[in-house]
Design a protein around this motif. Sequence first.
Motif, PDB file in Angstrom:
ATOM      1  N   ILE A  21       1.006  -1.243   0.077  1.00 57.88           N
ATOM      2  CA  ILE A  21       0.057   0.056  -0.046  1.00 57.88           C
ATOM      3  C   ILE A  21       0.897   1.284  -0.197  1.00 57.88           C
ATOM      4  CG2 ILE A  21      -1.836   1.276   1.036  1.00 57.88           C
ATOM      5  CD1 ILE A  21      -2.800  -1.456   2.334  1.00 57.88           C
ATOM      6  N   GLN A  22       0.801   1.931  -1.102  1.00 55.37           N
ATOM      7  CA  GLN A  22       1.400   3.259  -1.149  1.00 55.37           C
ATOM      8  C   GLN A  22       0.336   4.456  -1.028  1.00 55.37           C
ATOM      9  OE1 GLN A  22       3.454   2.772  -4.938  1.00 55.37           O
ATOM     10  NE2 GLN A  22       4.885   1.057  -4.251  1.00 55.37           N
ATOM     11  N   GLN A  23      -0.641   4.088  -1.712  1.00 55.70           N
ATOM     12  CA  GLN A  23      -1.685   5.495  -1.558  1.00 55.70           C
ATOM     13  C   GLN A  23      -2.948   4.893  -1.475  1.00 55.70           C
ATOM     14  OE1 GLN A  23      -1.968   7.222  -5.356  1.00 55.70           O
ATOM     15  NE2 GLN A  23      -3.229   8.801  -4.509  1.00 55.70           N
ATOM     16  N   ASN A  40      -3.597   2.352  -4.022  1.00 54.65           N
ATOM     17  CA  ASN A  40      -2.686   2.604  -5.283  1.00 54.65           C
ATOM     18  C   ASN A  40      -3.295   3.092  -6.525  1.00 54.65           C
ATOM     19  OD1 ASN A  40      -0.688   1.934  -3.204  1.00 54.65           O
ATOM     20  ND2 ASN A  40      -0.568  -0.026  -3.924  1.00 54.65           N
ATOM     21  N   ARG A  42      -5.452   1.748  -8.284  1.00 56.58           N
ATOM     22  CA  ARG A  42      -5.624   0.496  -9.128  1.00 56.58           C
ATOM     23  C   ARG A  42      -6.645  -0.475  -8.329  1.00 56.58           C
ATOM     24  NH1 ARG A  42      -0.484  -2.181  -8.968  1.00 56.58           N
ATOM     25  NH2 ARG A  42      -1.415  -3.238  -7.081  1.00 56.58           N
TER      26      ARG A  42
END
Length: 58
Positions: A21-23, A40, A42
Amino acid sequence: MEDRKLKYIKYIKEKYPDIEIQQINSNLTDGLHNDVIIINDRDVFRFAKHDFSKKSLT
């Protein structure tokens, strides 16, 4: 609202332990039947707001 978001993220991490998890984006207010978490930009996860809304997820 933040408690629900944290609960959803915890659930996602339990079901998909390899997810990076980046965003995180969320919509917990606009939907009539579902809360939405987007990881992300996506992966989209929908969560029923009410018991009767669970039928619409299938």
